[in-house]
Design a protein around this motif. Structure first.
Motif, PDB file in Angstrom:
ATOM      1  N   ALA A  67      21.991   0.676 -45.650  1.00 59.45           N
ATOM      2  CA  ALA A  67      20.872  -0.259 -45.604  1.00 59.45           C
ATOM      3  C   ALA A  67      21.349  -1.486 -44.842  1.00 59.45           C
ATOM      4  CB  ALA A  67      20.415  -0.630 -47.013  1.00 59.45           C
ATOM      5  N   VAL A  68      20.435  -2.339 -44.469  1.00 57.70           N
ATOM      6  CA  VAL A  68      20.814  -3.536 -43.718  1.00 57.70           C
ATOM      7  C   VAL A  68      20.129  -4.757 -44.319  1.00 57.70           C
ATOM      8  CG1 VAL A  68      21.202  -2.294 -41.560  1.00 57.70           C
ATOM      9  CG2 VAL A  68      18.935  -3.255 -42.051  1.00 57.70           C
ATOM     10  N   ILE A  69      20.730  -5.905 -44.061  1.00 55.28           N
ATOM     11  CA  ILE A  69      20.141  -7.182 -44.442  1.00 55.28           C
ATOM     12  C   ILE A  69      19.553  -7.807 -43.179  1.00 55.28           C
ATOM     13  CG2 ILE A  69      20.629  -9.516 -45.271  1.00 55.28           C
ATOM     14  CD1 ILE A  69      22.850  -8.270 -46.996  1.00 55.28           C
ATOM     15  N   ALA A  70      18.311  -8.242 -43.271  1.00 55.48           N
ATOM     16  CA  ALA A  70      17.656  -8.922 -42.152  1.00 55.48           C
ATOM     17  C   ALA A  70      17.350 -10.353 -42.570  1.00 55.48           C
ATOM     18  CB  ALA A  70      16.376  -8.198 -41.757  1.00 55.48           C
ATOM     19  N   PRO A  99      28.983  -9.792 -35.355  1.00 53.47           N
ATOM     20  CA  PRO A  99      28.186 -10.655 -34.471  1.00 53.47           C
ATOM     21  C   PRO A  99      27.421  -9.810 -33.457  1.00 53.47           C
ATOM     22  CG  PRO A  99      30.496 -10.712 -33.843  1.00 53.47           C
ATOM     23  CD  PRO A  99      30.429  -9.898 -35.102  1.00 53.47           C
ATOM     24  N   ALA A 100      26.511 -10.434 -32.747  1.00 51.67           N
ATOM     25  CA  ALA A 100      25.677  -9.698 -31.794  1.00 51.67           C
ATOM     26  C   ALA A 100      26.501  -9.124 -30.648  1.00 51.67           C
ATOM     27  CB  ALA A 100      24.586 -10.620 -31.244  1.00 51.67           C
ATOM     28  N   LYS A 101      27.518  -9.835 -30.206  1.00 51.68           N
ATOM     29  CA  LYS A 101      28.331  -9.376 -29.087  1.00 51.68           C
ATOM     30  C   LYS A 101      29.805  -9.436 -29.462  1.00 51.68           C
ATOM     31  CE  LYS A 101      25.076 -10.896 -25.510  1.00 51.68           C
ATOM     32  NZ  LYS A 101      24.894 -11.734 -24.297  1.00 51.68           N
ATOM     33  N   LYS A 119      17.506  -5.007 -32.899  1.00 48.42           N
ATOM     34  CA  LYS A 119      18.256  -4.635 -31.705  1.00 48.42           C
ATOM     35  C   LYS A 119      18.878  -5.855 -31.042  1.00 48.42           C
ATOM     36  CE  LYS A 119      17.772  -1.986 -27.429  1.00 48.42           C
ATOM     37  NZ  LYS A 119      16.820  -1.238 -26.548  1.00 48.42           N
ATOM     38  N   ASN A 120      20.147  -5.708 -30.646  1.00 49.87           N
ATOM     39  CA  ASN A 120      20.905  -6.742 -29.925  1.00 49.87           C
ATOM     40  C   ASN A 120      21.156  -8.003 -30.735  1.00 49.87           C
ATOM     41  OD1 ASN A 120      20.938  -5.096 -27.580  1.00 49.87           O
ATOM     42  ND2 ASN A 120      18.964  -5.913 -26.927  1.00 49.87           N
ATOM     43  N   ASN A 121      20.987  -7.927 -32.042  1.00 52.21           N
ATOM     44  CA  ASN A 121      21.260  -9.069 -32.908  1.00 52.21           C
ATOM     45  C   ASN A 121      22.505  -8.810 -33.754  1.00 52.21           C
ATOM     46  OD1 ASN A 121      18.947 -10.458 -32.014  1.00 52.21           O
ATOM     47  ND2 ASN A 121      17.671  -9.420 -33.532  1.00 52.21           N
ATOM     48  N   PRO A 169      18.100   0.391 -40.684  1.00 55.09           N
ATOM     49  CA  PRO A 169      19.432   0.910 -40.351  1.00 55.09           C
ATOM     50  C   PRO A 169      19.420   1.703 -39.052  1.00 55.09           C
ATOM     51  CG  PRO A 169      18.857   1.351 -42.648  1.00 55.09           C
ATOM     52  CD  PRO A 169      17.620   0.866 -41.987  1.00 55.09           C
ATOM     53  N   ASN A 170      20.483   1.540 -38.258  1.00 48.54           N
ATOM     54  CA  ASN A 170      20.621   2.320 -37.026  1.00 48.54           C
ATOM     55  C   ASN A 170      21.035   3.750 -37.310  1.00 48.54           C
ATOM     56  OD1 ASN A 170      19.993   0.171 -35.292  1.00 48.54           O
ATOM     57  ND2 ASN A 170      22.095  -0.574 -35.303  1.00 48.54           N
ATOM     58  N   THR A 171      21.709   3.971 -38.436  1.00 49.19           N
ATOM     59  CA  THR A 171      22.191   5.295 -38.792  1.00 49.19           C
ATOM     60  C   THR A 171      21.271   5.905 -39.829  1.00 49.19           C
ATOM     61  OG1 THR A 171      24.464   4.588 -38.406  1.00 49.19           O
ATOM     62  CG2 THR A 171      24.149   6.615 -39.640  1.00 49.19           C
ATOM     63  N   LEU A 172      20.673   7.030 -39.470  1.00 49.78           N
ATOM     64  CA  LEU A 172      19.795   7.743 -40.376  1.00 49.78           C
ATOM     65  C   LEU A 172      20.450   9.056 -40.771  1.00 49.78           C
ATOM     66  CD1 LEU A 172      16.361   7.183 -38.607  1.00 49.78           C
ATOM     67  CD2 LEU A 172      17.338   5.892 -40.492  1.00 49.78           C
ATOM     68  N   PRO A 173      20.176   9.576 -41.961  1.00 45.46           N
ATOM     69  CA  PRO A 173      20.810  10.819 -42.404  1.00 45.46           C
ATOM     70  C   PRO A 173      20.299  12.003 -41.609  1.00 45.46           C
ATOM     71  CG  PRO A 173      19.109  10.157 -43.951  1.00 45.46           C
ATOM     72  CD  PRO A 173      19.251   9.025 -42.962  1.00 45.46           C
TER      73      PRO A 173
END
Length: 216
Positions: A67-70, A99-101, A119-121, A169-173
């Motif tokens: 999961a991710v925190i936004a 970090p983003a980069k 994306k890109n953050n 999340p960028n990673t999905l099962p």
């Protein structure tokens, strides 16, 4: 002054007051709601402001994965703030900050902001997403800043659907393989027409998962 004139004056005064009140509320709402959904958590401690905080889980309720925190972090101070860690009090969950980069600490510049999620953050990933709680629940998120210290507030736990789809999340099962037994197979005996895979040609489940994740 006659009674009718007094009533007219009072009505006019009330109308002006109502318009002024609505105008002030409108300006305040516009200022506060820019890029911020009103049902999202927000707080301010010293020079740090946190807005639009959510924990975003997998889109399917029974799916396992990160999961991710936004959130959006603002620094109104004259010194940069380093986000030293993010924790979920009351759980064993660990949060990985990036970090983003490039690599290094997650820095909120003086007079600037950092967006976490999307994306890109910058990113804050909870490896075992289900430790964050069930969808629809509320979980406390604690940020530790280098200058301000700890800032904690409650976040809604939401799935990566609808408005939150692009921030999840960028990673999905990957899908679980389904066994398809042959109609001609006899219990206890190998099926006819099937042979063992030659050495070196087996499918690597990890590689399949990586490919599936890459497509998402």
């Amino acid at each position: 002054m006659s009674r009718s004139l007094r009533h007219g004056a009072l009505a006019a005064t009330a109308l002006v007051f109502s318009i002024a009140t609505l105008s002030a509320c409108g300006a305040g709402n516009d200022a506060q709601s820019l890029q911020v959904r009103p049902d999202n958590a927000a707080t301010a401690v010293d020079s740090i402001k946190i807005q639009n905080l959510n924990i975003i889980t997998q889109p399917e309720p029974d799916a396992e994965g990160p999961a991710v925190i936004a959130a959006t972090l603002f620094n109104d101070g004259t010194k940069q703030e380093v986000v030293e860690k993010v924790t979920l009090p009351g759980t064993d969950a660990t949060v990985e900050l990036k970090p983003a980069k490039g690599k290094g600490p997650l820095v909120v510049p003086a007079g600037g902001r950092v967006i976490i999620g999307g994306k890109n953050n910058a990113s804050a990933v909870i490896e075992n997403g289900r430790q964050a709680g069930a969808d629809g629940s509320v979980q406390t998120v604690a940020f530790t800043f280098s200058e301000t210290g700890d800032v904690a507030l409650d976040a809604s736990v939401v799935p990566a659907t609808s408005f939150f789809e692009g921030f999840g999340p960028n990673t999905l099962p990957s899908a679980k393989p389904t066994a398809t037994p042959s109609d001609s197979a006899t219990p206890g005996e190998p099926s006819t027409g099937q042979s063992e895979s030659p050495a070196g040609t087996e499918t690597d489940p990890a590689a399949g998962a990586e490919h599936e994740a890459a497509t998402h």
